[in-house]
Write a protein that holds these residues in place. Structure first.
Motif, PDB file in Angstrom:
ATOM      1  N   THR A 113     -59.565 -37.085 -16.397  1.00  0.00           N
ATOM      2  CA  THR A 113     -58.640 -38.174 -16.074  1.00  0.00           C
ATOM      3  C   THR A 113     -57.321 -37.562 -15.645  1.00  0.00           C
ATOM      4  O   THR A 113     -56.742 -36.745 -16.372  1.00  0.00           O
ATOM      5  CB  THR A 113     -58.440 -39.098 -17.283  1.00  0.00           C
ATOM      6  OG1 THR A 113     -59.705 -39.626 -17.663  1.00  0.00           O
ATOM      7  CG2 THR A 113     -57.498 -40.247 -16.932  1.00  0.00           C
ATOM      8  N   VAL A 114     -56.879 -37.925 -14.442  1.00  0.00           N
ATOM      9  CA  VAL A 114     -55.604 -37.432 -13.936  1.00  0.00           C
ATOM     10  C   VAL A 114     -54.504 -38.331 -14.488  1.00  0.00           C
ATOM     11  O   VAL A 114     -54.514 -39.550 -14.286  1.00  0.00           O
ATOM     12  CB  VAL A 114     -55.578 -37.425 -12.395  1.00  0.00           C
ATOM     13  CG1 VAL A 114     -54.259 -36.835 -11.899  1.00  0.00           C
ATOM     14  CG2 VAL A 114     -56.753 -36.632 -11.844  1.00  0.00           C
ATOM     15  N   LEU A 115     -53.577 -37.710 -15.216  1.00  0.00           N
ATOM     16  CA  LEU A 115     -52.521 -38.463 -15.898  1.00  0.00           C
ATOM     17  C   LEU A 115     -51.204 -38.435 -15.151  1.00  0.00           C
ATOM     18  O   LEU A 115     -50.389 -39.348 -15.274  1.00  0.00           O
ATOM     19  CB  LEU A 115     -52.298 -37.883 -17.300  1.00  0.00           C
ATOM     20  CG  LEU A 115     -53.531 -37.811 -18.203  1.00  0.00           C
ATOM     21  CD1 LEU A 115     -53.184 -37.098 -19.494  1.00  0.00           C
ATOM     22  CD2 LEU A 115     -54.075 -39.196 -18.490  1.00  0.00           C
ATOM     23  N   ASP A 116     -50.982 -37.364 -14.390  1.00  0.00           N
ATOM     24  CA  ASP A 116     -49.714 -37.227 -13.681  1.00  0.00           C
ATOM     25  C   ASP A 116     -49.901 -36.152 -12.618  1.00  0.00           C
ATOM     26  O   ASP A 116     -50.912 -35.452 -12.578  1.00  0.00           O
ATOM     27  CB  ASP A 116     -48.597 -36.845 -14.664  1.00  0.00           C
ATOM     28  CG  ASP A 116     -47.207 -37.220 -14.146  1.00  0.00           C
ATOM     29  OD1 ASP A 116     -47.094 -37.693 -12.997  1.00  0.00           O
ATOM     30  OD2 ASP A 116     -46.243 -37.035 -14.894  1.00  0.00           O
ATOM     31  N   SER A 117     -48.906 -36.026 -11.752  1.00  0.00           N
ATOM     32  CA  SER A 117     -48.967 -34.999 -10.724  1.00  0.00           C
ATOM     33  C   SER A 117     -47.559 -34.646 -10.289  1.00  0.00           C
ATOM     34  O   SER A 117     -46.623 -35.421 -10.480  1.00  0.00           O
ATOM     35  CB  SER A 117     -49.770 -35.496  -9.519  1.00  0.00           C
ATOM     36  OG  SER A 117     -49.055 -36.532  -8.865  1.00  0.00           O
ATOM     37  N   ASP A 118     -47.448 -33.457  -9.721  1.00  0.00           N
ATOM     38  CA  ASP A 118     -46.223 -33.144  -8.984  1.00  0.00           C
ATOM     39  C   ASP A 118     -46.653 -32.624  -7.615  1.00  0.00           C
ATOM     40  O   ASP A 118     -47.794 -32.854  -7.197  1.00  0.00           O
ATOM     41  CB  ASP A 118     -45.311 -32.193  -9.764  1.00  0.00           C
ATOM     42  CG  ASP A 118     -45.885 -30.800  -9.936  1.00  0.00           C
ATOM     43  OD1 ASP A 118     -46.889 -30.464  -9.262  1.00  0.00           O
ATOM     44  OD2 ASP A 118     -45.321 -30.038 -10.731  1.00  0.00           O
ATOM     45  N   ALA A 119     -45.774 -31.949  -6.928  1.00  0.00           N
ATOM     46  CA  ALA A 119     -46.074 -31.542  -5.555  1.00  0.00           C
ATOM     47  C   ALA A 119     -47.175 -30.488  -5.476  1.00  0.00           C
ATOM     48  O   ALA A 119     -47.781 -30.296  -4.414  1.00  0.00           O
ATOM     49  CB  ALA A 119     -44.807 -31.022  -4.893  1.00  0.00           C
ATOM     50  N   GLU A 174     -53.279 -41.754  -3.867  1.00  0.00           N
ATOM     51  CA  GLU A 174     -53.584 -41.967  -5.289  1.00  0.00           C
ATOM     52  C   GLU A 174     -52.710 -41.096  -6.183  1.00  0.00           C
ATOM     53  O   GLU A 174     -52.497 -41.421  -7.356  1.00  0.00           O
ATOM     54  CB  GLU A 174     -55.064 -41.694  -5.554  1.00  0.00           C
ATOM     55  CG  GLU A 174     -55.951 -42.729  -4.910  1.00  0.00           C
ATOM     56  CD  GLU A 174     -57.414 -42.493  -5.177  1.00  0.00           C
ATOM     57  OE1 GLU A 174     -57.973 -43.221  -6.008  1.00  0.00           O
ATOM     58  OE2 GLU A 174     -58.005 -41.575  -4.567  1.00  0.00           O
ATOM     59  N   LEU A 175     -52.207 -39.984  -5.627  1.00  0.00           N
ATOM     60  CA  LEU A 175     -51.246 -39.177  -6.382  1.00  0.00           C
ATOM     61  C   LEU A 175     -49.993 -39.987  -6.682  1.00  0.00           C
ATOM     62  O   LEU A 175     -49.382 -39.838  -7.730  1.00  0.00           O
ATOM     63  CB  LEU A 175     -50.857 -37.932  -5.582  1.00  0.00           C
ATOM     64  CG  LEU A 175     -51.906 -36.833  -5.493  1.00  0.00           C
ATOM     65  CD1 LEU A 175     -51.459 -35.790  -4.493  1.00  0.00           C
ATOM     66  CD2 LEU A 175     -52.156 -36.214  -6.850  1.00  0.00           C
ATOM     67  N   ILE A 176     -49.640 -40.842  -5.741  1.00  0.00           N
ATOM     68  CA  ILE A 176     -48.436 -41.662  -5.933  1.00  0.00           C
ATOM     69  C   ILE A 176     -48.669 -42.676  -7.042  1.00  0.00           C
ATOM     70  O   ILE A 176     -47.833 -42.834  -7.933  1.00  0.00           O
ATOM     71  CB  ILE A 176     -48.055 -42.352  -4.608  1.00  0.00           C
ATOM     72  CG1 ILE A 176     -47.695 -41.285  -3.568  1.00  0.00           C
ATOM     73  CG2 ILE A 176     -46.887 -43.309  -4.817  1.00  0.00           C
ATOM     74  CD1 ILE A 176     -47.638 -41.802  -2.145  1.00  0.00           C
ATOM     75  N   SER A 177     -49.826 -43.325  -7.057  1.00  0.00           N
ATOM     76  CA  SER A 177     -50.086 -44.304  -8.118  1.00  0.00           C
ATOM     77  C   SER A 177     -50.218 -43.618  -9.474  1.00  0.00           C
ATOM     78  O   SER A 177     -49.858 -44.182 -10.501  1.00  0.00           O
ATOM     79  CB  SER A 177     -51.319 -45.159  -7.799  1.00  0.00           C
ATOM     80  OG  SER A 177     -52.451 -44.380  -7.591  1.00  0.00           O
ATOM     81  N   VAL A 178     -50.723 -42.357  -9.472  1.00  0.00           N
ATOM     82  CA  VAL A 178     -50.777 -41.592 -10.719  1.00  0.00           C
ATOM     83  C   VAL A 178     -49.357 -41.339 -11.232  1.00  0.00           C
ATOM     84  O   VAL A 178     -49.065 -41.476 -12.418  1.00  0.00           O
ATOM     85  CB  VAL A 178     -51.539 -40.263 -10.485  1.00  0.00           C
ATOM     86  CG1 VAL A 178     -51.208 -39.238 -11.565  1.00  0.00           C
ATOM     87  CG2 VAL A 178     -53.031 -40.517 -10.457  1.00  0.00           C
ATOM     88  N   ARG A 179     -48.472 -40.990 -10.308  1.00  0.00           N
ATOM     89  CA  ARG A 179     -47.079 -40.739 -10.704  1.00  0.00           C
ATOM     90  C   ARG A 179     -46.412 -42.001 -11.238  1.00  0.00           C
ATOM     91  O   ARG A 179     -45.498 -41.940 -12.048  1.00  0.00           O
ATOM     92  CB  ARG A 179     -46.284 -40.219  -9.503  1.00  0.00           C
ATOM     93  CG  ARG A 179     -46.198 -38.698  -9.483  1.00  0.00           C
ATOM     94  CD  ARG A 179     -45.600 -38.195  -8.181  1.00  0.00           C
ATOM     95  NE  ARG A 179     -46.537 -37.290  -7.538  1.00  0.00           N
ATOM     96  CZ  ARG A 179     -46.416 -36.842  -6.292  1.00  0.00           C
ATOM     97  NH1 ARG A 179     -45.403 -37.226  -5.545  1.00  0.00           N
ATOM     98  NH2 ARG A 179     -47.301 -36.018  -5.803  1.00  0.00           N
ATOM     99  N   GLU A 180     -46.905 -43.147 -10.761  1.00  0.00           N
ATOM    100  CA  GLU A 180     -46.351 -44.423 -11.221  1.00  0.00           C
ATOM    101  C   GLU A 180     -46.991 -44.894 -12.516  1.00  0.00           C
ATOM    102  O   GLU A 180     -46.685 -45.976 -13.005  1.00  0.00           O
ATOM    103  CB  GLU A 180     -46.526 -45.474 -10.121  1.00  0.00           C
ATOM    104  CG  GLU A 180     -45.624 -45.201  -8.918  1.00  0.00           C
ATOM    105  CD  GLU A 180     -45.957 -46.086  -7.725  1.00  0.00           C
ATOM    106  OE1 GLU A 180     -47.037 -46.722  -7.707  1.00  0.00           O
ATOM    107  OE2 GLU A 180     -45.130 -46.123  -6.792  1.00  0.00           O
ATOM    108  N   GLY A 181     -47.921 -44.094 -13.055  1.00  0.00           N
ATOM    109  CA  GLY A 181     -48.477 -44.394 -14.366  1.00  0.00           C
ATOM    110  C   GLY A 181     -49.909 -44.886 -14.384  1.00  0.00           C
ATOM    111  O   GLY A 181     -50.451 -45.180 -15.442  1.00  0.00           O
ATOM    112  N   LYS A 182     -50.549 -44.970 -13.212  1.00  0.00           N
ATOM    113  CA  LYS A 182     -51.937 -45.416 -13.161  1.00  0.00           C
ATOM    114  C   LYS A 182     -52.862 -44.207 -13.282  1.00  0.00           C
ATOM    115  O   LYS A 182     -52.829 -43.311 -12.443  1.00  0.00           O
ATOM    116  CB  LYS A 182     -52.191 -46.146 -11.846  1.00  0.00           C
ATOM    117  CG  LYS A 182     -53.515 -46.853 -11.804  1.00  0.00           C
ATOM    118  CD  LYS A 182     -53.695 -47.613 -10.499  1.00  0.00           C
ATOM    119  CE  LYS A 182     -55.092 -48.177 -10.415  1.00  0.00           C
ATOM    120  NZ  LYS A 182     -55.417 -48.633  -9.065  1.00  0.00           N
TER     121      LYS A 182
END
Ligand SMILES: [Zn+2]
Length: 76
Positions: free
Chosen positions: A60-66, A38-46
């Protein structure tokens, strides 16, 4: 620029996401109801609604990094 106050560090252990302490109730070692994929889909804008199991606070999680998640809420 990313507002650092809205970020929180996470860890992935054996395919599960943890925070070392909850930013909202300070409980230690909280297993998050969120998967690394789900971190990947967050990075893709979901956006991802994350409910902390310890205190039922919602962010609400808007983005992520490592290392960090970025949320819509001031966490520090
Ligand atoms: Zn909590």
């Amino acid at each position: 620029m990313i507002p650092f106050s809205n970020t929180w560090p996470y860890d992935i252990i054996a395919g599960d996401m943890y925070v070392q302490s909850c930013p909202l109730c300070s409980r230690d070692n909280v297993l998050l109801p969120m998967k690394p994929k789900e971190l990947i889909s967050v990075r893709e804008g979901k956006k991802k609604l994350l409910i902390f199991p310890c205190c039922h606070n919602k962010v609400t999680v808007l983005d992520s990094d490592a290392d960090y998640i970025l949320t819509d809420r001031k966490l520090r």
